[in-house]
Motif scaffolding. Structure first.
Motif, PDB file in Angstrom:
ATOM      1  N   GLU A  54       9.184  -2.648   1.250  1.00  0.00           N
ATOM      2  CA  GLU A  54      10.306  -2.892   2.160  1.00  0.00           C
ATOM      3  C   GLU A  54      10.385  -4.365   2.549  1.00  0.00           C
ATOM      4  OE1 GLU A  54      11.034  -1.771   6.740  1.00  0.00           O
ATOM      5  OE2 GLU A  54      10.995  -0.017   5.403  1.00  0.00           O
ATOM      6  N   ASN A  55       9.225  -4.991   2.715  1.00  0.00           N
ATOM      7  CA  ASN A  55       9.175  -6.419   3.030  1.00  0.00           C
ATOM      8  C   ASN A  55       7.858  -6.994   2.538  1.00  0.00           C
ATOM      9  OD1 ASN A  55       7.184  -5.879   5.080  1.00  0.00           O
ATOM     10  ND2 ASN A  55       8.864  -5.278   6.449  1.00  0.00           N
ATOM     11  N   GLU A  56       7.624  -8.268   2.832  1.00  0.00           N
ATOM     12  CA  GLU A  56       6.457  -8.965   2.293  1.00  0.00           C
ATOM     13  C   GLU A  56       5.153  -8.537   2.949  1.00  0.00           C
ATOM     14  OE1 GLU A  56       7.259 -13.103   2.719  1.00  0.00           O
ATOM     15  OE2 GLU A  56       8.813 -13.152   1.168  1.00  0.00           O
ATOM     16  N   THR A  57       5.194  -7.806   4.060  1.00  0.00           N
ATOM     17  CA  THR A  57       3.955  -7.425   4.745  1.00  0.00           C
ATOM     18  C   THR A  57       3.321  -6.170   4.143  1.00  0.00           C
ATOM     19  OG1 THR A  57       5.123  -6.056   6.393  1.00  0.00           O
ATOM     20  CG2 THR A  57       4.851  -8.402   6.891  1.00  0.00           C
ATOM     21  N   VAL A  58       4.016  -5.510   3.241  1.00  0.00           N
ATOM     22  CA  VAL A  58       3.443  -4.331   2.582  1.00  0.00           C
ATOM     23  C   VAL A  58       2.327  -4.794   1.647  1.00  0.00           C
ATOM     24  CG1 VAL A  58       3.909  -2.367   1.076  1.00  0.00           C
ATOM     25  CG2 VAL A  58       5.646  -3.115   2.714  1.00  0.00           C
ATOM     26  N   THR A  59       1.151  -4.166   1.771  1.00  0.00           N
ATOM     27  CA  THR A  59      -0.014  -4.594   0.991  1.00  0.00           C
ATOM     28  C   THR A  59      -0.051  -3.921  -0.386  1.00  0.00           C
ATOM     29  OG1 THR A  59      -1.462  -2.836   1.824  1.00  0.00           O
ATOM     30  CG2 THR A  59      -1.292  -4.851   3.148  1.00  0.00           C
ATOM     31  N   ASP A  60      -0.859  -4.519  -1.263  1.00  0.00           N
ATOM     32  CA  ASP A  60      -1.034  -3.942  -2.598  1.00  0.00           C
ATOM     33  C   ASP A  60      -1.677  -2.560  -2.523  1.00  0.00           C
ATOM     34  OD1 ASP A  60       0.073  -6.184  -3.747  1.00  0.00           O
ATOM     35  OD2 ASP A  60      -1.855  -7.144  -4.183  1.00  0.00           O
ATOM     36  N   ASP A  61      -2.599  -2.374  -1.570  1.00  0.00           N
ATOM     37  CA  ASP A  61      -3.246  -1.064  -1.417  1.00  0.00           C
ATOM     38  C   ASP A  61      -2.239   0.002  -1.019  1.00  0.00           C
ATOM     39  OD1 ASP A  61      -5.693  -2.115  -2.087  1.00  0.00           O
ATOM     40  OD2 ASP A  61      -6.358  -2.404  -0.008  1.00  0.00           O
ATOM     41  N   GLU A  62      -1.307  -0.351  -0.145  1.00  0.00           N
ATOM     42  CA  GLU A  62      -0.291   0.615   0.277  1.00  0.00           C
ATOM     43  C   GLU A  62       0.619   0.989  -0.894  1.00  0.00           C
ATOM     44  OE1 GLU A  62       0.208  -0.595   5.000  1.00  0.00           O
ATOM     45  OE2 GLU A  62       1.274  -1.751   3.465  1.00  0.00           O
ATOM     46  N   LEU A  63       0.997  -0.006  -1.689  1.00  0.00           N
ATOM     47  CA  LEU A  63       1.823   0.276  -2.871  1.00  0.00           C
ATOM     48  C   LEU A  63       1.065   1.139  -3.877  1.00  0.00           C
ATOM     49  CD1 LEU A  63       3.451  -3.239  -3.418  1.00  0.00           C
ATOM     50  CD2 LEU A  63       4.588  -1.182  -2.571  1.00  0.00           C
ATOM     51  N   TYR A  79       8.296  -2.936  -8.697  1.00  0.00           N
ATOM     52  CA  TYR A  79       9.260  -4.032  -8.548  1.00  0.00           C
ATOM     53  C   TYR A  79       8.905  -4.810  -7.289  1.00  0.00           C
ATOM     54  CZ  TYR A  79      12.227  -2.150 -12.237  1.00  0.00           C
ATOM     55  OH  TYR A  79      12.712  -1.719 -13.453  1.00  0.00           O
ATOM     56  N   ASP A  80       9.152  -6.113  -7.321  1.00  0.00           N
ATOM     57  CA  ASP A  80       8.784  -6.966  -6.186  1.00  0.00           C
ATOM     58  C   ASP A  80       9.817  -6.942  -5.071  1.00  0.00           C
ATOM     59  OD1 ASP A  80       6.398  -7.755  -7.396  1.00  0.00           O
ATOM     60  OD2 ASP A  80       7.374  -9.405  -8.464  1.00  0.00           O
ATOM     61  N   THR A  81      11.093  -6.783  -5.441  1.00  0.00           N
ATOM     62  CA  THR A  81      12.148  -6.836  -4.430  1.00  0.00           C
ATOM     63  C   THR A  81      13.078  -5.635  -4.556  1.00  0.00           C
ATOM     64  OG1 THR A  81      13.688  -8.097  -5.821  1.00  0.00           O
ATOM     65  CG2 THR A  81      12.102  -9.363  -4.491  1.00  0.00           C
ATOM     66  N   ARG A  82      13.728  -5.310  -3.465  1.00  0.00           N
ATOM     67  CA  ARG A  82      14.677  -4.191  -3.465  1.00  0.00           C
ATOM     68  C   ARG A  82      15.862  -4.501  -4.370  1.00  0.00           C
ATOM     69  NH1 ARG A  82      19.362  -2.848  -0.945  1.00  0.00           N
ATOM     70  NH2 ARG A  82      19.709  -0.628  -0.485  1.00  0.00           N
ATOM     71  N   VAL A  97      14.629   4.902  -6.580  1.00  0.00           N
ATOM     72  CA  VAL A  97      13.896   3.777  -5.995  1.00  0.00           C
ATOM     73  C   VAL A  97      13.242   4.258  -4.707  1.00  0.00           C
ATOM     74  CG1 VAL A  97      14.073   1.474  -4.966  1.00  0.00           C
ATOM     75  CG2 VAL A  97      15.458   2.057  -6.981  1.00  0.00           C
ATOM     76  N   ILE A  98      11.927   4.114  -4.637  1.00  0.00           N
ATOM     77  CA  ILE A  98      11.178   4.479  -3.433  1.00  0.00           C
ATOM     78  C   ILE A  98      10.820   3.203  -2.683  1.00  0.00           C
ATOM     79  CG2 ILE A  98       9.086   5.555  -2.524  1.00  0.00           C
ATOM     80  CD1 ILE A  98       9.057   7.289  -5.068  1.00  0.00           C
ATOM     81  N   GLN A  99      11.324   3.085  -1.472  1.00  0.00           N
ATOM     82  CA  GLN A  99      11.062   1.900  -0.642  1.00  0.00           C
ATOM     83  C   GLN A  99       9.885   2.196   0.278  1.00  0.00           C
ATOM     84  OE1 GLN A  99      14.343  -0.738   0.974  1.00  0.00           O
ATOM     85  NE2 GLN A  99      13.683   0.244   2.858  1.00  0.00           N
ATOM     86  N   VAL A 100       8.855   1.365   0.183  1.00  0.00           N
ATOM     87  CA  VAL A 100       7.610   1.589   0.927  1.00  0.00           C
ATOM     88  C   VAL A 100       7.606   0.726   2.191  1.00  0.00           C
ATOM     89  CG1 VAL A 100       5.090   1.527   0.827  1.00  0.00           C
ATOM     90  CG2 VAL A 100       6.425   2.034  -1.252  1.00  0.00           C
ATOM     91  N   PRO A 101       7.523   1.331   3.371  1.00  0.00           N
ATOM     92  CA  PRO A 101       7.470   0.544   4.613  1.00  0.00           C
ATOM     93  C   PRO A 101       6.060   0.004   4.841  1.00  0.00           C
ATOM     94  CG  PRO A 101       7.386   2.884   5.111  1.00  0.00           C
ATOM     95  CD  PRO A 101       7.572   2.779   3.632  1.00  0.00           C
ATOM     96  N   PRO A 102       5.910  -1.018   5.702  1.00  0.00           N
ATOM     97  CA  PRO A 102       4.576  -1.582   5.968  1.00  0.00           C
ATOM     98  C   PRO A 102       3.776  -0.688   6.914  1.00  0.00           C
ATOM     99  CG  PRO A 102       6.241  -2.710   7.265  1.00  0.00           C
ATOM    100  CD  PRO A 102       6.974  -1.760   6.388  1.00  0.00           C
TER     101      PRO A 102
END
Length: 356
Positions: A54-63, A79-82, A97-102
């Motif tokens: 969702e934004n740049e604060t989402v971590t690699d572990d969360e993804l 994908y890096d950006t929405r 497309v699944i958008q992952v929140p922080p």
């Protein structure tokens, strides 16, 4: 005459058609048998789905956690950006497309909402996308400390299955003309073509034939437009850009089928090969269903098929609010493949003239 004598005469006649019989009795059954490998399952567990932060604060572990949850029922694609993910959705490179929140792994968080975007124009994926949302909800709810909810959001215009299938029917007709009608006409007119070579080259005669048949395709396309108008479909089969894609598809399909006809010296074997090519193209190109609906093998075959990309572009131009620029790279590749196919036809014509 006795039955034995009649059978002997039939065997003697068959000797004159050994090539056609070999294709019909050996090559086609083998090809049909091999193509069954692409039908491994009917649950769409291998359709590509984008996973994007969702934004740049989402971590690699969360993804990574989300991708792991998606793996059970889809093929996750990072994908890096929405914006990049939504472009892939419009191009049907992915089907959701699944958008992952922080902060989804924070222990103190009570609830978390994921957004699942799907394109309503991809009608066969509408119901599976509801299943994807439910499975994602259940899977992530067990994997994460917070209470998970998945919000399914649609983009694009809503269409019926009938509207979705109309562009597919148009493509099948183009292929029928290219792989069945045109080779049959060439075989029937083989002697006429030989006479015309006295006044012109075989390549010029074939080019004229292809141009004429391409022009004749305007008639069935107009019929499709009349049917769409009569039934009130929100699809315009005569949209210029889409018609151009259908004609480009006809160019490379008709060039290859004509080359096969020449290389088999207008014999029945060539027509059988072309019919086999027609069914083979239908089997591997996923004209109606999204890539990955049946197996990862079929998904990869479809992604490497020019016909698969032709279908996506034509259908998108007819059903979505997109322009040609979205598919500029694909169109360039298809134009190159068409030019290569025309080159194969020209080389086949030169080889046939040497034989004769």
């Amino acid at each position: 005459m006795s039955l034995r004598s009649l059978l002997r005469k039939e065997a003697l006649r068959a000797r004159h058609n050994l090539g056609a019989l070999f294709v019909l009795l050996v090559v086609l059954p083998a090809a049909i048998g091999v193509t069954t490998v692409v039908f491994q399952e009917v649950i769409p567990r291998d359709a590509p789905v984008a996973v994007v932060p969702e934004n740049e604060t989402v971590t690699d572990d969360e993804l990574a956690v989300v991708r792991g949850g998606v793996t059970l029922f889809a093929e996750p694609v990072a994908y890096d950006t929405r914006e990049a993910a939504m472009t892939a959705l419009r191009r049907e490179s992915v089907y959701a497309v699944i958008q992952v929140p922080p902060g989804i792994m924070d222990e103190g968080r009570a609830d978390v909402t994921f957004v699942l975007y799907v394109d309503e124009a991809i009608v066969p994926y509408e119901e599976p996308s509801r299943m994807v949302a439910a499975l994602l909800d259940s899977r992530l709810d067990r994997a994460l400390p917070a209470q998970v909810s998945v919000e399914r959001t649609t983009v694009g215009s809503d269409h019926t299955l009938s509207e979705y299938l109309l562009p597919v029917g148009m493509m099948v007709l183009v292929l029928l003309v290219a792989f069945v009608y045109l080779p049959t006409a060439l075989v029937r007119e083989a002697r006429v073509l030989d006479r015309l070579r006295v006044e012109s080259s075989l390549r010029a005669v074939l080019a004229t034939k292809l141009l004429f048949v391409a022009a004749v395709l305007a008639v069935p396309l107009a019929v499709f437009a009349g049917v769409a108008g009569a039934l009130g479909y929100a699809v315009d089969p005569l949209a210029p850009a889409a018609v151009g894609v259908y004609l480009l598809t006809f160019v490379y399909a008709a060039s290859l089928s004509s080359a096969i006809t020449l290389l088999t010296k207008f014999r029945d074997a060539g027509r059988f090969v072309n019919v086999g090519a027609f069914f083979g193209a239908l089997a591997v190109s996923n004209l109606a269903y999204p890539a990955g609906f049946f197996s990862p093998v079929r998904r990869e075959l479809a992604r490497h098929s020019p016909l698969h990309h032709s279908m996506i572009i034509a259908r998108s131009l007819l059903m979505k609010d997109v322009d040609l620029a979205l598919f500029a790279d694909w169109l360039a590749a298809l134009a190159g493949f068409a030019a290569l196919s025309v080159g194969v036809l020209a080389a086949s014509a030169a080889l046939y003239e040497r034989w004769e």
